[in-house]
Design a protein around this motif. Structure first.
Motif, PDB file in Angstrom:
ATOM      1  N   GLU A 369       0.825  -1.211   0.000  1.00 23.77           N
ATOM      2  CA  GLU A 369       0.000   0.000   0.000  1.00 23.77           C
ATOM      3  C   GLU A 369       0.859   1.261   0.000  1.00 23.77           C
ATOM      4  N   LYS A 370       1.978   1.234   0.706  1.00 21.04           N
ATOM      5  CA  LYS A 370       2.816   2.415   0.837  1.00 21.04           C
ATOM      6  C   LYS A 370       3.450   2.818  -0.487  1.00 21.04           C
ATOM      7  N   THR A 371       3.936   1.842  -1.255  1.00 23.50           N
ATOM      8  CA  THR A 371       4.630   2.139  -2.510  1.00 23.50           C
ATOM      9  C   THR A 371       3.760   1.934  -3.747  1.00 23.50           C
ATOM     10  N   LYS A 372       2.529   1.407  -3.557  1.00 25.75           N
ATOM     11  CA  LYS A 372       1.601   1.096  -4.644  1.00 25.75           C
ATOM     12  C   LYS A 372       2.162   0.015  -5.580  1.00 25.75           C
ATOM     13  N   TYR A 389       7.711 -10.886 -10.230  1.00 21.21           N
ATOM     14  CA  TYR A 389       7.696  -9.644 -11.003  1.00 21.21           C
ATOM     15  C   TYR A 389       6.938  -8.592 -10.208  1.00 21.21           C
ATOM     16  N   GLU A 390       7.111  -7.343 -10.612  1.00 21.37           N
ATOM     17  CA  GLU A 390       6.358  -6.266  -9.998  1.00 21.37           C
ATOM     18  C   GLU A 390       5.896  -5.267 -11.041  1.00 21.37           C
ATOM     19  N   THR A 391       4.821  -4.602 -10.716  1.00 15.90           N
ATOM     20  CA  THR A 391       4.383  -3.439 -11.472  1.00 15.90           C
ATOM     21  C   THR A 391       3.872  -2.438 -10.458  1.00 15.90           C
ATOM     22  N   ASN A 392       3.696  -1.198 -10.906  1.00 14.99           N
ATOM     23  CA  ASN A 392       3.227  -0.154 -10.003  1.00 14.99           C
ATOM     24  C   ASN A 392       1.857   0.323 -10.429  1.00 14.99           C
ATOM     25  N   LEU A 393       0.999   0.533  -9.446  1.00 14.36           N
ATOM     26  CA  LEU A 393      -0.374   0.926  -9.731  1.00 14.36           C
ATOM     27  C   LEU A 393      -0.442   2.241 -10.499  1.00 14.36           C
ATOM     28  N   THR A 416       3.049  -9.103   5.891  1.00 19.69           N
ATOM     29  CA  THR A 416       1.686  -8.613   5.694  1.00 19.69           C
ATOM     30  C   THR A 416       1.642  -7.186   5.158  1.00 19.69           C
ATOM     31  N   ASP A 417       2.757  -6.453   5.238  1.00 19.58           N
ATOM     32  CA  ASP A 417       2.811  -5.133   4.600  1.00 19.58           C
ATOM     33  C   ASP A 417       3.491  -5.186   3.234  1.00 19.58           C
ATOM     34  N   ALA A 418       3.834  -6.420   2.781  1.00 18.59           N
ATOM     35  CA  ALA A 418       4.443  -6.651   1.464  1.00 18.59           C
ATOM     36  C   ALA A 418       5.708  -5.828   1.254  1.00 18.59           C
ATOM     37  N   ALA A 419       6.485  -5.660   2.328  1.00 22.50           N
ATOM     38  CA  ALA A 419       7.774  -4.986   2.209  1.00 22.50           C
ATOM     39  C   ALA A 419       8.925  -5.983   2.240  1.00 22.50           C
ATOM     40  N   SER A 440      12.191  -4.486  -2.028  1.00 20.00           N
ATOM     41  CA  SER A 440      12.791  -3.388  -2.784  1.00 20.00           C
ATOM     42  C   SER A 440      14.240  -3.745  -3.111  1.00 20.00           C
ATOM     43  N   GLY A 441      14.507  -4.024  -4.371  1.00 23.41           N
ATOM     44  CA  GLY A 441      15.845  -4.407  -4.789  1.00 23.41           C
ATOM     45  C   GLY A 441      16.212  -5.848  -4.507  1.00 23.41           C
ATOM     46  N   HIS A 442      15.271  -6.618  -3.984  1.00 26.82           N
ATOM     47  CA  HIS A 442      15.527  -8.028  -3.640  1.00 26.82           C
ATOM     48  C   HIS A 442      16.761  -8.141  -2.742  1.00 26.82           C
ATOM     49  N   GLN A 443      16.894  -7.195  -1.797  1.00 27.89           N
ATOM     50  CA  GLN A 443      18.056  -7.133  -0.922  1.00 27.89           C
ATOM     51  C   GLN A 443      17.984  -8.199   0.166  1.00 27.89           C
ATOM     52  N   LYS A 444      19.045  -8.958   0.301  1.00 31.66           N
ATOM     53  CA  LYS A 444      19.090 -10.017   1.300  1.00 31.66           C
ATOM     54  C   LYS A 444      19.252  -9.425   2.701  1.00 31.66           C
ATOM     55  N   ILE A 445      18.428  -9.894   3.641  1.00 29.93           N
ATOM     56  CA  ILE A 445      18.464  -9.424   5.022  1.00 29.93           C
ATOM     57  C   ILE A 445      19.081 -10.467   5.948  1.00 29.93           C
ATOM     58  N   TYR A 446      18.745 -11.732   5.708  1.00 31.55           N
ATOM     59  CA  TYR A 446      19.217 -12.813   6.568  1.00 31.55           C
ATOM     60  C   TYR A 446      19.189 -14.122   5.783  1.00 31.55           C
TER      61      TYR A 446
END
Length: 718
Positions: A369-372, A389-393, A416-419, A440-446
């Motif tokens: 919701e935040k980034t659409k 894949y992604e697209t923007n609203l 649940t926030d799709a971040a 965002s950027g498929h950045q690895k966190i862990y």
């Protein structure tokens, strides 16, 4: 006040985490925090602060509240300050959806068991009201509300019986519409919307238990078969103070339509998705919670069936529409234009806009919701694989999110926030590997260590291939070979089939079918291929060409593809076996009966031997009603062709199968006996569709499978 309550969630012990079990993480609501449980100790992690482990419930706290058992699930309130602990579950149909619940206030750490005056392990789908004053749950087909302060338990429905089902569903809704949880709290916590299933007119299919008592016991299962009307279903809105119920006035006969999904739009209205009996027309209604008036938002019709949700996802109770634009519009998936695409439809029904403007299938997964940002799974170039894949609203621009290094199949479980997401990658050449990523950027966190792409733990090799049939159909396949494979010799081949719209088998994944895989090192070639009608990402025409032709198109495609495989120099055309389970069992029978020149040995498990015997929702979705398509029903059923058996057949079934009933076995047996056809039979008493209950069952099934194959389709290169 809210910030203070959120802080209370994390005031328990904070220590530096050693290793996080991301394989078993569970996302919290409206956030990117997750919880894991180990030895009945529950820890919460914030993805942004993974060096901190916050123990929010300990086994000592559980014991103090009288908790007994192992934590199986947690249900959170929206503020994440209270939690329900689920344990002691019992199987209903496919899954353990009834059990016991304990309530815990995370600020005080105190807890208590809910529904204590109700039967043990009988509570289903417990969840908090938005005001955190009450919890609602189902027990024995009635809905109850329990006040968390007073402990008072109030039944809000009272007519529940074995045939009148409130707040959950009958067998067929769960099995074929992925519907289990049958009630929803209103946003203000003052009302509950619920499904009421009247199965009074639905006939029982009776199963017999011959082994657990001196005399047989009869087990009835409400099971509407193809051609039988569905159970009557309606949706009510009950006020939890007055206990008055308003019924939604949704057009159409309640026993000739399906109310597939619902969701509160606001405190005054509920969105309901309805399918007609043939499942080729979907209608979305905005229903007034007080008057019951239903206004049409959107309607879609098709020459095939309509997929309201992703049938191959394995997920239950997912609402298929994502509200956007401050709930003035929603996202909806449809393959009406030839590809599975995502559309934005206004809630007033006046506008419909194509979002994914691509010439390939796009399967919706999540919305930020935040980034659409809209996330979807696709595979434009290879239907055996899966990529994000992604697209923007706003921009409508499409790009691939999964980096090229993660070749193969990719699965994402979204926060649940799709971040953020749990990402699992695998292929035929690499084992399952997993990580937490920022989308965002498929950045690895862990984990912090470099990704490890290990070879699969198996004693055979896998490779992909394609064949083109005599009809010009390109078929994807996966081939398993023994490690000592010698291309100058000829090997027996074992085909693994499913072939129906619920699943694919030719997937870019590390392991082959476990039964056939046990034979590969002994000198067999394993082959799995996907025919037209399977849910491969090849467009609408591929997936839905099987409409009203199950048992015909899939059987033909598999046989024609097998003929191409038999042309390979290293395949011994005199040693050809085939195996399938359930729908794949039906395909196995049809192939060995109709194409005896190809298939010499077959092992069919729990097969649908006559299309009339299976449930109405699945069968009528893909075959139409019997009265409209009777000739094809007959032609599609293996019983019709049983007289043609020439090769070796082992048929296996469990007598406690509530999905594909043992009746299928006995009707097939009668037909084979009628024509003096010799075959082998293995019956497992009281085992369900999975044939995995009881000590020694799984090993016995495996041994039976392997020994029969080796006896009738000899192993080894020649």
């Amino acid at each position: 006040m809210k910030k203070y309550l959120l802080f209370l969630l994390f005031i328990c012990t904070s220590v530096f985490a050693q290793k996080i079990d991301i394989n078993n993480l569970n996302w919290l609501p409206n956030s990117h925090s997750f919880w894991v449980s180990k030895d009945n100790n529950v820890s919460v992690y914030d993805v942004d602060k993974l060096d901190k482990q916050n123990t929010i419930l300990s086994k000592e706290q559980l014991a103090e509240a009288g908790f007994k058992g192992e934590i199986e699930d947690l249900v959170w309130n929206d503020l994440k300050t209270k939690v329900l602990v689920y344990a002691n579950s019992k199987k209903v149909w496919r899954d353990n959806t009834r059990g016991d619940y304990w309530y815990f206030d995370l600020a005080s750490g105190k807890g208590k068991q809910l529904g204590k005056n109700l039967d043990a392990s009988s509570l289903m789908f417990a969840k908090f009201s938005s005001d955190n004053e009450n919890v609602a749950y189902v027990s024995k087909h009635n809905i109850y509300v329990e006040n968390l302060n007073s402990g008072k338990i109030t039944p809000v429905t009272t007519d529940g019986t074995d045939k009148i089902i409130n707040g959950t569903f009958d067998w067929v809704y769960e099995e074929e519409l992925a519907a289990r949880d049958g009630f929803r709290w209103s946003p203000d916590g003052k009302s509950i919307a619920f499904w009421r299933v009247d199965a009074t007119s639905t006939k029982f299919h009776y199963m017999i238990n011959n082994t657990d008592s001196l005399y047989p016991t009869i087990i009835p299962v409400e099971y509407p078969k193809a051609g039988e009307k569905p159970s009557s279903v309606k949706i009510g809105i009950v006020n939890i103070d007055s206990l008055q119920t308003n019924w939604l006035n949704i057009p159409g006969e309640p026993d000739n339509n399906y109310l597939v999904r619902m969701k509160w739009i606001n405190n005054e209205s509920v969105m309901v998705i309805q399918l007609n009996r043939n499942q080729n027309q979907v209608t979305m209604y905005d229903c007034n919670a007080k008057s019951g008036l239903a206004r049409v938002i959107y309607k879609e019709e098709s020459n095939f069936w309509i997929d309201v949700f992703d049938i191959s996802s394995g997920l239950y109770d997912i609402f298929p529409c994502q509200f956007v634009d401050n709930e003035k519009s929603f996202l909806w998936s449809s393959d009406a234009d030839g590809w599975m695409h995502i559309y934005k439809i206004s809630l007033d029904g006046k506008s419909k806009e194509l979002v994914t403007k691509t010439n390939f299938d796009a399967y919706y997964k999540a919305y930020n919701e935040k980034t659409k940002t809209i996330y979807f799974i696709a595979s434009p170039d290879d239907a055996t694989q899966r990529y994000l894949y992604e697209t923007n609203l706003n921009s409508k621009k499409t790009k691939r999110v999964t980096p090229a290094i993660f070749e193969g199949s990719n699965r994402y479980i979204f926060s649940t926030d799709a971040a953020y997401a749990q990402h699992t990658n695998a292929s035929i050449s690499r084992d399952y590997n997993q990580r937490l990523i920022a989308l965002s950027g498929h950045q690895k966190i862990y984990p912090k260590e470099a990704d490890v792409f290990a070879a699969p733990h198996r004693d055979y090799s896998l490779e992909k291939f394609k064949v083109k049939t005599v009809d010009g159909i390109d078929i994807d396949g996966i081939m398993a070979k023994p490690l000592d494979f010698d291309a100058s010799k000829k090997y027996p081949v074992f085909f693994y089939v499913y072939g129906e719209p619920m699943a694919t088998v030719a997937n870019d994944s590390p392991y082959f079918n476990e039964f056939i895989a046990a034979l590969i090192p002994k000198g067999y070639i394993g082959i799995a291929m996907d025919n037209r009608g399977t849910p491969a990402m090849k467009g609408t025409q591929w997936r839905k060409s099987i409409y009203k032709n199950i048992g015909i198109i899939n059987t033909h495609d598999q046989a024609m593809a097998a003929k191409e495989v038999l042309k390979w120099d290293f395949i011994d055309a005199d040693r050809v076996a085939i195996h399938g389970w359930s729908g794949g069992g039906a395909v196995t029978l049809n192939l060995i009966f109709q194409y005896p020149d190809i298939y010499k040995t077959g092992i069919a498990i729990a097969a649908v031997t006559d299309q009339h015997f299976y449930d109405n929702i699945y069968t009528e979705r893909y075959m139409g009603l019997p009265e409209e398509n009777e000739a094809t029903y007959i032609q599609a059923s293996p019983v019709t062709h049983a007289k043609n058996l020439k090769g070796n057949l082992l048929y296996i079934h469990g007598t406690g199968d509530d999905n594909v009933h043992y009746k299928n076995a006995e009707v097939l047996i009668n037909e084979l006996v009628k024509y003096d056809k010799m075959f082998d039979l293995m019956i497992y008493p009281n085992r369900s569709h999975s044939i995995d209950e009881g000590e020694g069952t799984s090993q016995h099934l495996m041994d039976t499978f392997v020994r029969y194959t080796e006896k009738n389709c000899s192993p080894g290169a020649k």
